[in-house]
Write a protein that holds these residues in place. Structure first.
Motif: not given
Length: 502
Positions: A414-440
């Motif tokens: 139930g957070l579809a329209d909330s501000r807590f959507r990193p997949a949307v927020a990343v559009r304005t992250a600019g060149q901020l380094p982001i490190v994602v650890t992904r498990v298989e």
């Protein structure tokens, strides 16, 4: 002979069960798809006094008419509320309750609490009365059914039928509290989870493993589980598979959760690396792991996942994984920071975000910290809290890291329209380094959010580094003590520290 009573969710009627009811009858069972008062073809019977009790009476009257010796009653979404109310009044007639992709309401809960879209939730609770029709909630338009649950798998013609036949929902059915004596609590139950809507057996097992006392009843041997790889309306998207699951549930089949035993919970097992113990200083909800240094040092703030029930002990900042990360960073000459934030429920993301921001300001103001060089590192469900920082990165934020994160709200959150959507927020992250650890071996419902984030990051050319953990599980730091896992932690930590030192 088994009789299945099929009760659907808001705005619908017995018509949604057409294929499932036919399949059950072909198997030799009886099937009774219910259209509650005021819904479907009975919408003309609705009035301002139509409420949850009205729907409970509908079901009790049906139960009293049945002659089958075994009655299995199925509640989908809102339908679980009248189902539990009726089962509580006629427990001797019910052989099993099936929770179909729905929550576990308790005595005193109104159905509105189960509405997944929190914006809709608020509108229902604080609804104005602009017209004589104020007592009815109109069904969603064709493009907004996903606010009530994932529409994944529903054929176009079935989705069009859902929209065409949907009826306004009487407000009292959603706002009247459910009253339960507890008479139903000894009945066998089955939960059917729809993975495309954000639920799975593995996710439930992880939540139970945290020690939430409210969920311990799910380890009772009378409780079983199935999962379907589809969205919130399996009677429309996978009717044959749902029919088979209901028959198997009636036969007592299904996955059982292991009861808590002498084995240590996964999240409390030792950290996968031997890390030098560092001095820890506790300030309120914040712990600082301090290096041996004479001048201010950069800091890494580790943000735990959730929701974590408030009763869970030890609290997250004392979990071995977070302690291990804090000490590991301090052993490299930086300040490691852990904290307890108040993400106890899905509605708490705003409050948790405030706790994180407050902790960051406390850390930056500490004279032992270089306040112009700080990294934030998010875990699991805490990943949604990264959105604020990605949307408008402050100059002192040198890196954002996320490990086995949830990077878009799950459909049933139930957070579809909330501000807590990193997949949307990343559009304005600019060149901020982001490190994602992904498990298989990530949970499927979480893995899809990571891929959504990475796809969005690629489009906007965000600066993202992915650290993969071969054969790694969610929470791998205390589960997978492998060389690949240790290498992943080391690589992610050194990458973050490199961005802080540059």
């Amino acid at each position: 002979m088994t009789a299945f009573i099929l009760v659907s969710g808001a705005h619908t009627g017995g018509w949604v069960w057409r294929e499932v009811a036919a399949g059950l009858r072909d198997s030799g069972a009886e099937a009774y798809p219910v259209t509650l008062t005021g819904m479907g073809e009975r919408r003309h019977l609705a009035g301002p006094d139509t409420d949850l009790d009205t729907h409970i009476r509908d079901l009790v009257q049906l139960i009293d008419r049945l002659e089958a010796p075994e009655v299995v009653i199925v509640g989908h979404c809102y339908g679980i509320h009248p189902v539990l109310g009726a089962a509580d009044l006629r427990p001797e007639r019910i052989a099993r309750i099936v929770y179909l992709d729905t929550g576990m309401p308790q005595d005193g809960d109104p159905a509105v609490r189960l509405v997944p879209d929190q914006a809709v939730h608020e509108r229902l609770l604080h609804r104005a009365e602009p017209s004589e029709d104020h007592w009815r909630i109109p069904p969603p338009p064709p493009d907004e059914w996903q606010r009530w649950g994932s529409t994944a798998g529903i054929p176009a013609d079935a989705l069009a039928r859902l929209t065409r036949l949907a009826a306004p929902q009487p407000l009292g059915t959603l706002t009247q509290p459910l009253r339960l004596s507890g008479a139903f609590s000894e009945l066998p139950t089955t939960g059917v989870l729809c993975t495309a809507n954000g639920s799975s057996i593995a996710l439930v097992e992880n939540l139970v493993g945290l020690g939430d006392p409210r969920l311990q009843a799910l380890t009772d041997p009378r409780v079983s589980f199935f999962e379907l790889d589809t969205g919130h309306w399996p009677m429309l998207s996978t009717p044959d598979e749902l029919t088979e699951v209901l028959l198997r549930a009636a036969a007592g089949e299904g996955h059982r959760l292991a009861a808590a035993g002498s084995e240590q919970p996964k999240h409390l097992r030792p950290f996968l690396m031997d890390v030098p113990e560092r001095r820890r200083e506790r300030v309120g909800r914040v712990d600082l792991y301090l290096p041996d240094a004479e001048r201010p040092r950069p800091a890494v703030v580790f943000v735990h996942g959730g929701p974590v029930p408030p009763e869970v002990r030890p609290t997250p900042r004392d979990w071995p994984a977070l302690v291990g990360y804090g000490q590991y960073v301090a052993s490299h000459g930086l300040v490691g920071v852990t904290l307890d934030h108040r993400l106890h429920d899905l509605a708490d993301y705003g409050r948790a975000a405030e706790d994180v921001a407050e902790a960051v300001e406390l850390v930056r103001a500490d004279p032992r910290v270089d306040g112009d060089r700080v990294a934030l590192w998010f875990f699991s469900g805490g990943g949604l809290l990264a959105a604020d920082w990605l949307a408008a990165p402050p100059p002192w934020l040198r890196c954002v890291a996320a490990t086995y994160p949830i990077l878009a709200p799950l459909p049933n959150w139930g957070l579809a329209d909330s501000r807590f959507r990193p997949a949307v927020a990343v559009r304005t992250a600019g060149q901020l380094p982001i490190v994602v650890t992904r498990v298989e071996l990530e949970l499927a419902e979480i893995a899809v959010t990571v891929e959504e984030f990475l796809a969005a990051a690629k489009v906007c050319e965000a600066h993202v580094e992915v650290v993969d953990v071969p054969l790694g599980h969610h929470g791998f730091e205390t589960i997978d003590h492998t060389e690949q896992a240790r290498h992943a932690v080391d690589r992610a930590v050194l990458s973050v520290l490199g961005h802080l030192r540059s």
